[in-house]
Write a protein that holds these residues in place. Structure first.
Motif, PDB file in Angstrom:
ATOM      1  N   PRO A 110     -12.761   9.168  -6.170  1.00  0.00           N
ATOM      2  CA  PRO A 110     -12.034   8.616  -6.143  1.00  0.00           C
ATOM      3  C   PRO A 110     -10.387   9.931  -5.409  1.00  0.00           C
ATOM      4  N   ARG A 111      -9.483   9.366  -5.186  1.00  0.00           N
ATOM      5  CA  ARG A 111      -8.451  10.053  -4.585  1.00  0.00           C
ATOM      6  C   ARG A 111      -7.071   9.659  -4.938  1.00  0.00           C
ATOM      7  N   LYS A 112      -6.399  10.836  -5.072  1.00  0.00           N
ATOM      8  CA  LYS A 112      -4.821  10.817  -5.335  1.00  0.00           C
ATOM      9  C   LYS A 112      -4.720  10.274  -4.194  1.00  0.00           C
ATOM     10  N   LYS A 113      -3.127   9.167  -4.611  1.00  0.00           N
ATOM     11  CA  LYS A 113      -2.506   8.461  -3.273  1.00  0.00           C
ATOM     12  C   LYS A 113      -1.355   8.003  -3.701  1.00  0.00           C
ATOM     13  N   ARG A 114      -1.043   8.267  -2.423  1.00  0.00           N
ATOM     14  CA  ARG A 114       0.958   7.313  -2.660  1.00  0.00           C
ATOM     15  C   ARG A 114       1.236   6.257  -1.854  1.00  0.00           C
ATOM     16  N   ALA A 115       1.155   5.040  -2.093  1.00  0.00           N
ATOM     17  CA  ALA A 115       1.475   4.474  -0.656  1.00  0.00           C
ATOM     18  C   ALA A 115       2.861   3.313  -1.773  1.00  0.00           C
ATOM     19  N   LEU A 116       3.199   3.204  -0.396  1.00  0.00           N
ATOM     20  CA  LEU A 116       4.900   2.756  -0.079  1.00  0.00           C
ATOM     21  C   LEU A 116       4.656   1.591   0.608  1.00  0.00           C
ATOM     22  N   LEU A 117       5.668  -0.139  -0.154  1.00  0.00           N
ATOM     23  CA  LEU A 117       5.257  -1.186   1.284  1.00  0.00           C
ATOM     24  C   LEU A 117       6.908  -1.694   0.491  1.00  0.00           C
ATOM     25  N   GLY A 118       6.779  -1.655   2.638  1.00  0.00           N
ATOM     26  CA  GLY A 118       8.720  -1.779   3.122  1.00  0.00           C
ATOM     27  C   GLY A 118       7.930  -2.865   3.926  1.00  0.00           C
ATOM     28  N   LEU A 119       9.217  -4.140   3.244  1.00  0.00           N
ATOM     29  CA  LEU A 119       9.278  -5.096   4.063  1.00  0.00           C
ATOM     30  C   LEU A 119      10.197  -5.514   4.751  1.00  0.00           C
ATOM     31  N   ASN A 120      10.171  -6.164   5.996  1.00  0.00           N
ATOM     32  CA  ASN A 120      11.739  -6.118   7.124  1.00  0.00           C
ATOM     33  C   ASN A 120      11.958  -8.201   5.767  1.00  0.00           C
ATOM     34  N   MET A 121      13.594  -7.723   5.423  1.00  0.00           N
ATOM     35  CA  MET A 121      13.620  -8.901   5.070  1.00  0.00           C
ATOM     36  C   MET A 121      14.049 -10.284   5.576  1.00  0.00           C
ATOM     37  N   GLN A 122      13.908 -10.456   6.964  1.00  0.00           N
ATOM     38  CA  GLN A 122      14.227 -11.490   8.626  1.00  0.00           C
ATOM     39  C   GLN A 122      12.137 -11.767   8.448  1.00  0.00           C
ATOM     40  N   GLY A 123      11.590 -11.549   7.484  1.00  0.00           N
ATOM     41  CA  GLY A 123      10.206 -12.795   6.959  1.00  0.00           C
ATOM     42  C   GLY A 123       8.840 -11.624   7.842  1.00  0.00           C
ATOM     43  N   GLY A 124       7.727 -11.203   7.593  1.00  0.00           N
ATOM     44  CA  GLY A 124       6.778 -11.905   8.103  1.00  0.00           C
ATOM     45  C   GLY A 124       6.130 -10.322   7.170  1.00  0.00           C
ATOM     46  N   GLY A 125       5.272  -9.951   6.789  1.00  0.00           N
ATOM     47  CA  GLY A 125       4.745  -9.202   6.794  1.00  0.00           C
ATOM     48  C   GLY A 125       5.138  -8.012   7.423  1.00  0.00           C
ATOM     49  N   GLY A 126       4.475  -7.177   5.958  1.00  0.00           N
ATOM     50  CA  GLY A 126       5.247  -5.545   5.527  1.00  0.00           C
ATOM     51  C   GLY A 126       4.197  -4.264   6.152  1.00  0.00           C
ATOM     52  N   TYR A 127       4.561  -3.076   5.821  1.00  0.00           N
ATOM     53  CA  TYR A 127       3.844  -1.972   5.830  1.00  0.00           C
ATOM     54  C   TYR A 127       3.321  -1.202   4.988  1.00  0.00           C
ATOM     55  N   GLU A 128       2.151  -1.365   3.993  1.00  0.00           N
ATOM     56  CA  GLU A 128       1.766   0.171   3.626  1.00  0.00           C
ATOM     57  C   GLU A 128       1.408   1.073   3.352  1.00  0.00           C
ATOM     58  N   ILE A 129       1.999   2.563   4.020  1.00  0.00           N
ATOM     59  CA  ILE A 129       2.226   3.364   4.209  1.00  0.00           C
ATOM     60  C   ILE A 129       1.497   4.351   3.314  1.00  0.00           C
ATOM     61  N   TRP A 130       0.026   4.394   3.055  1.00  0.00           N
ATOM     62  CA  TRP A 130      -0.238   5.221   2.464  1.00  0.00           C
ATOM     63  C   TRP A 130      -0.781   6.635   3.267  1.00  0.00           C
ATOM     64  N   GLN A 131      -0.927   7.613   1.602  1.00  0.00           N
ATOM     65  CA  GLN A 131      -0.699   8.890   2.268  1.00  0.00           C
ATOM     66  C   GLN A 131      -1.715   9.488   0.488  1.00  0.00           C
ATOM     67  N   TYR A 132      -2.669  10.433   1.317  1.00  0.00           N
ATOM     68  CA  TYR A 132      -3.742  11.249   0.441  1.00  0.00           C
ATOM     69  C   TYR A 132      -2.135  12.470   0.279  1.00  0.00           C
ATOM     70  N   THR A 133      -2.476  12.655  -1.144  1.00  0.00           N
ATOM     71  CA  THR A 133      -2.286  13.805  -1.691  1.00  0.00           C
ATOM     72  C   THR A 133      -3.008  15.130  -2.728  1.00  0.00           C
ATOM     73  N   ASN A 134      -3.676  14.543  -1.784  1.00  0.00           N
ATOM     74  CA  ASN A 134      -4.841  15.260  -2.428  1.00  0.00           C
ATOM     75  C   ASN A 134      -5.753  16.438  -1.547  1.00  0.00           C
ATOM     76  N   ARG A 135      -5.972  16.092  -0.205  1.00  0.00           N
ATOM     77  CA  ARG A 135      -6.688  15.982   0.387  1.00  0.00           C
ATOM     78  C   ARG A 135      -5.898  15.867   2.188  1.00  0.00           C
ATOM     79  N   LYS A 136      -6.100  16.913   2.954  1.00  0.00           N
ATOM     80  CA  LYS A 136      -5.272  16.493   4.304  1.00  0.00           C
ATOM     81  C   LYS A 136      -6.093  14.886   5.353  1.00  0.00           C
TER      82      LYS A 136
END
Length: 353
Positions: A54-80
């Motif tokens: 397992p690895r520690k991470k942070r994930a954010l999901l951003g959507l554009n409200m005009q429709g369509g899929g979004g972007y899951e921004i994914w970052q490790y927080t315990n490794r480069k």
């Protein structure tokens, strides 16, 4: 008998070094400013793709409200996170670039040019005759900005969300067993073998490829289907050079496009179908899994070349956390689309930047 339902492309996962900076760019430049979840915990289920633990991470999901899929921004927080061993080339195995919809390609091009974004090509037409151009984000990821008519709503910004992706494969005919037969992209928009003008500004783009662009003949129904809209998958096969795997010797979550995710219903039926079609689930979560304040049931398969495809059966989407207001999808008629007021309420998640 229950059937699987694919509502549309929910998001594309992007491994980054700094989630805050990445979210800000996608929110301000591509309008994906509705922050659906912001989740910081340990990724456990995906250990087999992260060096076996397992690895520690942070994930954010951003959507554009005009429709369509979004972007899951994914970052490790315990490794480069590591970058690719080799610079991306068209035709390499994995996710090449997403398609971002625009209702005014000239306006989008000029707006991004004025703000000094890294535009890689002039406006051209792809083999389907649709106008497009390529853009590189500040994190070395390429995006295809492409005209599209399916918008959930039209606001002030000229772009919507994601409506497709190009995926590098070693053999298109083999890959169609997944993308056509399982995912339902059964309508061919074009299937051409040539040198392509629209790719020539990308590395390796002047070479000869076979390209097939697919969409779904059946209209998606139920859930968020109206919001995600119609979508496309393009498969690209190298004919003049040996492609390399974009994620060779790297972990899921390292820099670049880490997965393509579909919003689905009746995941257990899809899981059984994938097993029968010899693309079995490699990872599957518990039925009720928290993603920040959101909740769902998800799993991953690999295509023929190891590209990760995610499926999420969403149970709950939070709207106002402090008041406990959320969209509950668990017990709804799976073929009945969410009412417009409920989808538009997700605008409450928009972040001012």
């Amino acid at each position: 008998m229950k059937e699987k339902l694919i509502y549309g492309i929910q998001q594309i996962g992007i491994g980054v070094k700094n989630a805050d900076i990445a979210f800000k760019w996608y929110a301000t430049k591509l309008g994906a400013d509705a922050l659906i979840f912001d989740d910081s915990n340990e990724a456990t289920y995906m250990a087999k793709y992260m060096g076996g633990k397992p690895r520690k991470k942070r994930a954010l999901l951003g959507l554009n409200m005009q429709g369509g899929g979004g972007y899951e921004i994914w970052q490790y927080t315990n490794r480069k996170p590591s970058k690719p061993e080799n610079e991306f080339k068209v035709g390499d195995l994995g996710i090449q670039f997403p398609f971002v919809k625009t209702n005014n390609i000239t306006a989008t091009y000029n707006r991004l040019k004025i703000s000094n974004e890294n535009i890689l090509s002039e406006i051209k037409k792809d083999p389907s005759g649709v106008k497009c151009f390529f853009l590189k984000d500040p994190f070395d990821n390429i995006l295809k900005i492409k005209e599209h008519t399916s918008f959930y709503q039209n606001k002030k910004i000229d772009v919507g969300g994601i409506f497709g992706a190009a995926i590098g494969v070693s053999n298109i005919d083999v890959s169609l067993k997944l993308y056509k037969d399982v995912l339902g992209y059964d309508k061919v928009i074009f299937d051409k073998t040539d040198n392509f003008d629209d790719l020539e500004n990308l590395k390796n783009g002047s070479k000869r490829f076979r390209r097939i662009l697919l969409t779904h003949s059946k209209k998606r129904v139920g859930g968020f289907s109206k919001f995600f809209g119609t979508s496309e998958i393009e498969l690209i096969q190298c004919l003049e050079n040996e492609p390399t795997k974009i994620f060779k010797n790297r972990y899921w979550g390292d820099l670049g496009y880490i997965h393509l995710c579909f919003d689905v219903k009746i995941l257990k039926v899809l899981k059984e179908e994938c097993k029968q079609k010899e693309v079995p689930f490699q990872v599957i979560s518990q039925p009720s899994f928290n993603m920040g304040d959101a909740n769902g049931h998800w799993g991953y398969i690999e295509d023929n070349d190891g590209t990760l495809i995610e499926f999420i059966e969403t149970n709950k989407v939070p709207l106002i956390k402090n008041l406990g207001i959320h969209i509950n999808l668990k017990n709804r008629n799976p073929k009945k689309p969410l009412p417009n007021w409920m989808i538009k309420a997700m605008a409450l998640k928009r972040v001012k930047i």
